[in-house]
Enzyme design. Structure first.
Site, PDB file in Angstrom:
ATOM      1  N   GLU A  56      23.031 -22.505 -16.937  1.00  0.00           N
ATOM      2  CA  GLU A  56      22.065 -21.638 -16.240  1.00  0.00           C
ATOM      3  C   GLU A  56      22.772 -20.420 -15.643  1.00  0.00           C
ATOM      4  OE1 GLU A  56      18.609 -24.729 -14.686  1.00  0.00           O
ATOM      5  OE2 GLU A  56      20.487 -24.596 -13.588  1.00  0.00           O
ATOM      6  N   ASP A  63       0.837  -1.194   0.000  1.00  0.00           N
ATOM      7  CA  ASP A  63       0.000   0.000   0.000  1.00  0.00           C
ATOM      8  C   ASP A  63       0.871   1.243   0.000  1.00  0.00           C
ATOM      9  OD1 ASP A  63       0.541   0.791   2.883  1.00  0.00           O
ATOM     10  OD2 ASP A  63      -0.349  -1.185   3.201  1.00  0.00           O
TER      11      ASP A  63
END
Ligand code: DGJ
Length: 728
Positions: free
Chosen positions: A615, A535
């Site tokens: 990776e 928020d």
């Protein structure tokens, strides 16, 4: 001047670059709301008010025999319960006598340079020459109650903030039962209410519903703003799309219980209010005391949701977030949580950090389990000192080794909670919320500390400072893993128990503020089991928030999509994690996981020591790519090119405001035999300019009017990132 007082027609008009907001003091000194919408020339909009006798309405005594004068239908700035307005109210109080009826009348107003701030609560800020403040003071009729309505106008940001100060000037206590931060009345038109609902691991799905007669509301009574509803809502004209239509945003700068209620009334007028949820709120205001509501930030866009989002993105970045990372990219981090959970040693962590540093990752974050006796969820919270046995060294030594790699170092805390199996709880069981005579409610095996109490916060503050001083930590992940229930504060009298939840939030902000004052360079990442407290209040202290505990890239696309309606990319914590994904079991290509996390703060959350050489090369390449494009990602304008599920792919774009550069990301979400061609129109470019995309040149007009043809996906969840660069 952004605030204009017209003495002749007694209007107060607030002007931003794109909107006009107007109120008027009528003949009875009622403060009417006359207009909010597209920017217009100065004019008295009260001509729009339709005075009629609607029946069964209350007529204030001073309206004498005028049956058409009633607050039940007049558009108002701050409607009160018991004023003859039977719609939803913004303010409800109870006097010592037990009465609660209240009418407010205009007393005075003041226009000030700069933007007001609210003591102890988050609020937007602006330089003196960027903003103005209006304070309208209203007086209650039944007792000496003053209501100061605060308006902050930031014209360049198209933001109008609102907050209220209630002041008891009488000689007896007044109880506030509902004190909302904002109320907006619309005299005509119909609206859709857009809200952002969800659950743990699936936050901020978009819900759009036509307002019907009656009240539609969203809110939280969980002590945090919650995964379930977000304190940001939009009222939109029917048909409003990304690019077109009028819409109003209301963002609440508060991290606790909230409520937003939209009402379509008997004569098709609309009212929306937003503020602290009244369910568990009752504030005793003693004579001479003031109560400050949190702030709500309003914005209007006449050009659809996209422009509304940009207004909030810019305002959050420039007028709400603080600290060194307001204007610069946060370090690319690796967090050990999904890599090790509670099972690690200091040596293991160092190995992870070392490999990460070699690939260009800039910060190592040590998550849950480094303190007290905490090898599972069941114990240790509240004991914020390192478990040196587990780490094999002090926290200072571990941090120094990681700093020695040229990396920053971060630590996880959950300051608001306590485990029953902890030294803190054994010493101070009454510091946790517990209703007398009842067993406390557990959530994730833990209890919630009463942060409204100074001594509780002081204890946690001291413990945190000791660890931060020792480790010279650069970052904190501030987590909170349960809802607040059975609230009862041992430090409050019976008539003040209704204050405990709000005092808790004030305490949270106080501790955050104290830490930032002591460590001004500290980066705090908010977290509440992921996005349970995402928020605008939290963003004042923590410029980034872990968006969700769900790291599945495909789910993340919709979570980040919903989040983007109010919050900018720079605030969304997003990581690449291992596959099969720990929350969904889904397998998504590594490149796609990287592309999705790049629409956020970007980082990794896996055991890098277990990755293959191939990776690791991909990590190195992704890190380099994020660093290369971080300016357009972080500061560019965000375009939602598709909505999740709308097409066989999902796409978004960040484009610099001057149209010089853009980054488009596309993820294939559905494979089909004999696939149809997929076209994607780009945005934010300059039609006359020539752009280079993947080695080919196109006019901006072609890219925007016709688009690009997307490659055919060869496997599930394949993704593409296109960098678009103006070449002349
Ligand atoms: C919930 C957070 O969202 C996770 O990322 C992790 O920090 C855990 N808590 C640790 O308990």
């Amino acid at each position: 001047m952004a605030i204009i007082w017209n003495q002749n027609d007694r209007t107060l008009t607030l002007q931003t670059d794109g909107s006009t907001y107007q109120m008027k003091i009528d003949n009875h000194n009622v403060l009417l709301h006359t207009y909010y919408g597209k920017r217009t020339e100065l004019f008295d909009y009260s001509y729009l008010i339709d005075h009629r006798d609607r029946g069964f309405a209350g007529n204030p005594y001073d309206a004498e025999r005028d049956k058409t004068y009633t607050l039940d239908t007049l558009p108002q700035e701050y409607p009160c319960f018991g004023s003859g307005d039977f719609r939803n109210s913004a303010l409800k109080l109870r006097y010592g006598s037990g009465a609660s009826a209240l009418e407010l009348r205009y007393l005075k107003h003041e226009i000030l340079p700069g933007k007001y701030r609210i003591p102890g609560l988050p609020s937007m800020f602006a330089d003196e020459d960027e903003a103005n403040t209006l304070i309208v003071t209203m007086k209650g009729d039944a007792a000496e109650l003053l209501v100061h309505l605060y308006y902050g106008v930031i014209p360049g940001a198209d933001i109008i903030t609102r907050a209220v100060v209630l002041e008891n000037c009488s000689s007896e206590a007044i109880y506030l039962e509902k004190a909302m931060s904002v109320s907006l009345d619309f005299q005509y038109g119909s609206y859709d209410l857009v809200t952002f609902y969800g659950r743990h691991c699936m936050e901020r799905n978009v819900c759009r519903e036509k307002l019907r007669h009656g009240i539609q509301s969203v809110g939280s009574t969980r002590g945090a703003s919650s995964h379930q509803q977000n304190p940001f809502v939009i009222l939109a004209e029917p048909g409003t799309s990304e690019e077109r239509g009028g819409c109003y945003g209301l963002s609440f700068l508060y991290s606790g219980d909230f409520k937003s209620e939209a009402e379509w009334d008997q004569i098709n007028q609309t009212r929306i209010v937003m503020g602290i949820h009244p369910a568990n709120f009752r504030w005793k205001l003693e004579p001479g005391e003031q109560f400050h509501t949190p702030e709500a930030a309003l914005s209007y866009s006449g050009e659809g949701f996209r422009k509304l989002s940009w207004n909030y993105h810019d305002a959050i970045r420039n007028h709400l977030c603080r600290g060194p990372y307001r204007d610069k990219r946060a370090p690319i981090l690796i967090n050990n949580w999904e890599g090790t959970y509670f099972d690690f040693t200091g040596e293991k962590l160092f190995e992870m950090a070392k490999e990460a540093a070699e690939l260009g990752i800039e910060m190592f974050v040590l998550d849950d389990g480094w303190f007290g006796v905490r090898n599972s969820e069941t114990g240790g919270l509240g004991d914020w000192y390192a478990n040196e046995k587990k780490l094999g060294c002090t926290i200072g030594e571990l941090a120094a080794r990681i700093h020695g790699l040229g990396m920053k170092f971060g630590l996880w805390f959950e300051p608001e909670c306590v485990s029953e199996d902890s030294d803190l709880y054994r010493a101070h069981p009454d510091w946790a919320f517990t209703v007398p005579g009842r067993k406390p409610m557990r959530g994730r095996y833990q209890l919630v500390l009463d942060f409204g109490r100074d001594e509780v916060r002081e204890h946690i503050f001291r413990q945190m400072c000791a660890v931060l001083d020792q480790s010279k930590a650069d970052y904190i992940k501030w987590d909170f893993n349960r809802s607040v229930s059975d609230v009862y504060s041992a430090s409050l009298t019976a008539d003040r128990q209704g204050e405990a939840t709000h005092r808790y939030v004030l305490g949270l902000y106080d501790l955050l503020e104290r830490l930032l004052a002591r460590y001004p360079d500290l980066l705090i990442e908010g977290c509440c089991g992921g996005g349970g407290r995402f928020d605008a209040g939290m963003l004042h202290y923590a410029p980034q928030i872990w968006c969700s505990d769900n790291t599945d890239a495909i789910n993340r696309m919709s979570i980040q999509y919903g989040t983007s309606f109010c919050y900018p990319v720079s605030t969304m914590g997003a990581h690449v994690s291992a596959c099969p994904n720990h929350q969904t079991g889904r397998v998504v290509p590594f490149a796609t996981r990287g592309a999705v996390a790049m629409a956020g703060t970007f980082g990794y959350e896996l055991d890098i020591t277990k990755m293959t050489a191939e990776e690791k090369e991909e990590v190195r390449e992704q890190v380099a790519r994020f660093k290369k494009y971080c300016d357009v990602i972080r500061n560019g304008r965000y375009y939602r090119l598709t909505a999740p599920g709308e097409k066989s792919f999902h796409a978004w774009e960040m484009a610099k405001a001057d149209g010089s550069e853009a980054l488009v990301t596309v993820v294939s979400t559905m494979l089909e035999g004999n696939p149809l061609g997929c076209y994607l129109k780009l945005c934010g470019l300059i039609p006359e300019k020539i752009y280079e995309v993947a080695g080919r040149r196109y006019p901006g007009a072609a890219l925007m009017n016709c688009g690009v043809i997307l490659p055919t996906a060869q496997y599930e969840y394949q993704s593409w990132q296109f960098h678009i660069q103006a070449v002349d």
